[in-house]
Write a protein that holds these residues in place. Structure first.
Motif, short mmCIF file in Angstrom:
data_model
loop_
_atom_site.label_atom_id
_atom_site.label_comp_id
_atom_site.label_asym_id
_atom_site.label_seq_id
_atom_site.Cartn_x
_atom_site.Cartn_y
_atom_site.Cartn_z
N SER A 80 -30.40 47.35 110.16
CA SER A 80 -30.76 48.52 109.37
C SER A 80 -30.94 48.11 107.91
CB SER A 80 -29.67 49.59 109.47
OG SER A 80 -28.51 49.17 108.77
N MET A 81 -31.31 49.07 107.07
CA MET A 81 -31.43 48.79 105.64
C MET A 81 -30.09 48.35 105.05
SD MET A 81 -33.62 48.64 103.16
CE MET A 81 -35.00 49.65 103.68
N LYS A 85 -29.62 44.95 102.89
CA LYS A 85 -29.10 44.97 101.52
C LYS A 85 -27.85 44.10 101.40
CE LYS A 85 -30.89 49.36 99.77
NZ LYS A 85 -30.53 50.67 99.17
N LEU A 127 -39.94 43.74 102.38
CA LEU A 127 -39.79 45.18 102.21
C LEU A 127 -40.76 45.76 101.20
CD1 LEU A 127 -35.91 45.64 102.23
CD2 LEU A 127 -37.52 45.96 104.11
N VAL A 190 -35.45 46.19 97.05
CA VAL A 190 -34.71 47.03 97.98
C VAL A 190 -33.79 48.02 97.27
CG1 VAL A 190 -34.78 45.40 99.88
CG2 VAL A 190 -32.92 45.25 98.22
#
Length: 241
Positions: A80-81, A85, A127, A190
């Motif tokens: 996932s994001m 990150k 991204l 991001v």
């Protein structure tokens, strides 16, 4: 049972580097929603090494596959994001704290997962295409840049590269050393910060220069034509003297 070793390569390592790296690593591991509980199994001096262990089996291959996918310019399908990150944060720790690298080493394995700023740049790159279609406005001071077709803009969040074509060359170069508003298509990292703009318009902003109070007061005369002091003028305004 699963075991994983976090290693920070460097000398005189800041304690915050280990703390931030451990936090980012756990966030990345938690991205699979397995709610695996990790416990500290061992701490070593020198290059900071923290070994963690879980009582349940954790699929560490998922992390290795994901990093391979990022290295090839793709987004891991099972990340996932939050995981991306966390990996980016981990990869920036060498740069933030002056380290050589951050490594993750699964126990009972010859695999070494290495995190460097280059990995963070790849995460930004994979991204950014989605964000590159975003229109945005930025404001700041335009500074000269030696590369043809580019200027730099100093903003409150940092320096942004602005690219322009020949139709906007005169406007862009005419704004150098001035404050300006610029609009166009932007690329973001991001964290949502603009890192690059493809210019579509620019307007220089006139910066007003505040007039010192002494100059304002000195221009005022009393009935006898003698310039008033700041204190006398303020008293006259306040008390009507």
């Amino acid at each position: 049972m699963s075991e994983l070793k976090l290693k920070l390569d460097g000398h005189g390592i800041d304690a915050r580097a280990l703390s931030d790296a451990l936090t980012a690593m756990l966030r990345m591991l938690a991205d699979d929603e397995s709610r695996t509980r990790w416990q500290i199994a061992n701490l070593e001096m020198g290059s900071a090494i923290c070994e963690v262990r879980s009582e349940t089996d954790y699929n560490l291959d998922r992390i290795e596959r994901g990093l391979d996918t990022i290295g090839d310019g793709g987004i891991p399908s099972d990340w996932s994001m939050t995981g991306l990150k966390a990996a980016r944060t981990l990869a920036l720790i060498p740069q933030r704290f002056g380290l050589e690298a951050v490594e993750l080493v699964p126990n009972k394995s010859d695999t070494r997962l290495i995190f460097t700023p280059g990995l963070a740049a790849k995460i930004d790159a994979i991204l950014s295409p989605a964000a590159a279609t975003t229109w945005s406005v930025i404001a700041g001071k335009v500074v000269e840049w030696k590369t043809a077709g580019q200027i730099k803009v100093e903003t409150r969040t940092g320096r942004i590269t602005v690219k322009y074509d020949d139709t906007l060359r005169a406007d862009a170069l005419g704004a150098i050393d001035k404050h300006a508003e610029l609009w166009g298509r932007v690329t973001k990292n991001v964290d949502g910060d603009v890192t690059q703009m493809f210019l579509r318009g620019i307007v220089a902003i006139e910066q007003s220069i505040p007039t010192p109070l002494d100059e304002v007061v000195g221009s005022l005369k009393d009935v006898e034509g003698v310039p008033q002091s700041v204190a006398a003028w303020l008293n006259a305004v306040r008390y009507g003297d």
